[in-house]
Scaffold this active site. Structure first.
Site, short mmCIF file in Angstrom:
data_model
loop_
_atom_site.label_atom_id
_atom_site.label_comp_id
_atom_site.label_asym_id
_atom_site.label_seq_id
_atom_site.Cartn_x
_atom_site.Cartn_y
_atom_site.Cartn_z
N TYR A 251 93.59 -57.97 22.98
CA TYR A 251 92.21 -57.55 23.23
C TYR A 251 92.06 -56.12 22.75
CZ TYR A 251 88.05 -55.92 25.61
OH TYR A 251 86.82 -55.39 25.87
N GLU B 186 83.78 -55.59 20.82
CA GLU B 186 85.12 -56.04 21.20
C GLU B 186 85.60 -57.22 20.37
OE1 GLU B 186 84.93 -56.92 25.46
OE2 GLU B 186 84.32 -58.96 25.07
#
Ligand code: GDP
Ligand code: MN
Length: 379
Positions: free
Chosen positions: A101, A189
């Site tokens: 991530y 993201e």
């Protein structure tokens, strides 16, 4: 404003972040063509503006052209978390070794972007934050200092990367912030950022939210703003037509107020008194009688609504105008849903007199109006 995955990935591609090869399609035939062009197997990804598409069945895999056709015909026109799928992104299927991530969001109290990275990608990052907060590396970047490449390398190092992989990862992190600044992102993201079995790093997913207050600087998205309206529910669309903000929730008390702060405070108070908001609507500043009428009609439309709480703080907004709008709505809808009203501020006496003339009681305090709305919802 949320961008679709395919839009965000196009921006990534233009800014040197590796993304899978992919084709945007809107029919099963196009999906078959895409399968061949990409030399399948492929991933078939529903383009809807909601998170967690994977778990909701919106991300599927196809090993043959026929399977790509079958899956596409199932997904197109279906709904994922209540939103209709109009487009699919068909992508080459990555062979995943590792899911990471990485992202940037705005830390308002620090008045700067904060970089987030985790070696535990693919899953809900909120879930990782609760279960294993130490697995998320954070770096706040004071704007006067600037985010430099060594910051990106540091972050990559903190989640366990060294050497060539650290370089590849930090270059992606660095580019991500460049994009965030260029597009006035409030969130950007990649989840997951995939480490492939061939040793590459590729953004398998992409999320980019542009700050609405900066949209005027991104005219290139005007067309897609219109397209996005197709993503709104019927009640949201109706509210937008009258320039009001409508949010659907799952309780039984409808809420109307003017101004986001007042509406939020009302929601909190409803919850405090043991009620559950069904929806809320911000009629904005200087609402006309027509706006109030239309707003109430929208709130009444939802079958789950058992009572309505109207909380108006008159400033530019005039309480007598609001009262007239309320009476108009009641007359037109002939609804039997009970309402609790509080009118404060500009021309409040006139507003209350108008309501009293129609035998409608109004409350002075916020606590009273909310407590009564909760009581009315219980029947
Ligand atoms: P989201 O559920 O809306 O976040 O959609 P994602 O694009 O993140 O996809 C969900 C999950 O599907 C990812 O976490 C991966 O595990 C998986 N996935 C997505 N793309 C690929 C791919 O190319 N290959 C493989 N093997 N899995 C993928
Ligand atoms: Mn994802």
């Amino acid at each position: 404003m949320k961008l679709f995955e395919y839009e965000a990935k196009q921006i990534f591609r233009e800014n040197k972040i590796p993304v899978p090869k992919g084709v945007l399609v809107s029919t099963p035939d196009e999906a078959v063509t895409a399968f061949h062009a990409l030399n399948g197997p492929v991933v078939v990804k529903s383009q809807v503006l909601v998170g967690g598409r994977g778990k909701a069945g919106g991300i599927r895999f196809a090993d043959s052209a026929e399977q790509a056709r079958q899956i596409s015909s199932e997904l197109l026109g279906s709904t994922i978390k209540g939103v209709t799928v109009h487009k699919l992104l068909i992508e080459e299927k990555l062979s995943i070794a590792k899911e990471l991530y990485v992202g940037f969001t705005v830390d308002r109290s620090a008045r700067s972007y904060v970089a987030l990275a985790s070696s535990e990608g693919g899953v809900d990052i909120e879930e990782v934050a609760m279960r294993a907060p130490s697995k998320i590396a954070r770096l706040t970047v004071p704007p006067e200092e600037g985010f430099h490449e060594f910051h990106a390398r540091l972050l990559a190092h903190r989640i366990g990367y060294k050497g060539e992989k650290q370089a590849a990862l930090s270059s992606i992190i660095y580019q991500l912030l460049q994009i965030a600044m260029k597009y006035d992102a409030e969130l950007i993201e990649i989840n997951p950022l995939v480490g492939t079995t061939e040793g590459k790093m590729v953004a398998a997913d992409a999320r980019l939210l542009i700050d609405d207050n900066a949209l005027f600087r991104h005219k290139d998205f005007e067309r897609s703003i219109l397209e996005r309206e197709g993503e709104l529910s019927p009640l949201e669309k109706e509210a937008k037509r009258f320039d009001m903000a409508y949010v659907d929730l799952d309780g039984e008390i409808g809420i109307i107020g003017n101004g986001a702060g007042l509406v939020m405070a009302t929601l909190d108070l409803v919850t405090l008194y043991g009620g559950r908001p069904a929806n809320f609507l911000d009629v904005g500043g200087g609402a006309s009688a027509e706006t109030v009428k239309q707003g109430l009609k929208i709130i009444f439309t939802k079958p789950a609504v058992k009572s309505v709480c109207i909380n108006i703080m008159g400033g530019i907004t005039q309480c007598d105008v609001v009262a007239t709008g309320i009476l108009d709505a009641l007359k037109e809808t002939k609804t039997r849903i009970p309402i609790a009203i509080r009118l404060m501020g500009t021309r409040e006496e006139v507003g209350r007199r108008i309501l009293k003339g129609a035998n409608i009681k109004s409350y002075d305090s916020m606590e009273d109006v909310v407590r009564n709305a909760v009581k009315l919802a219980r029947g």
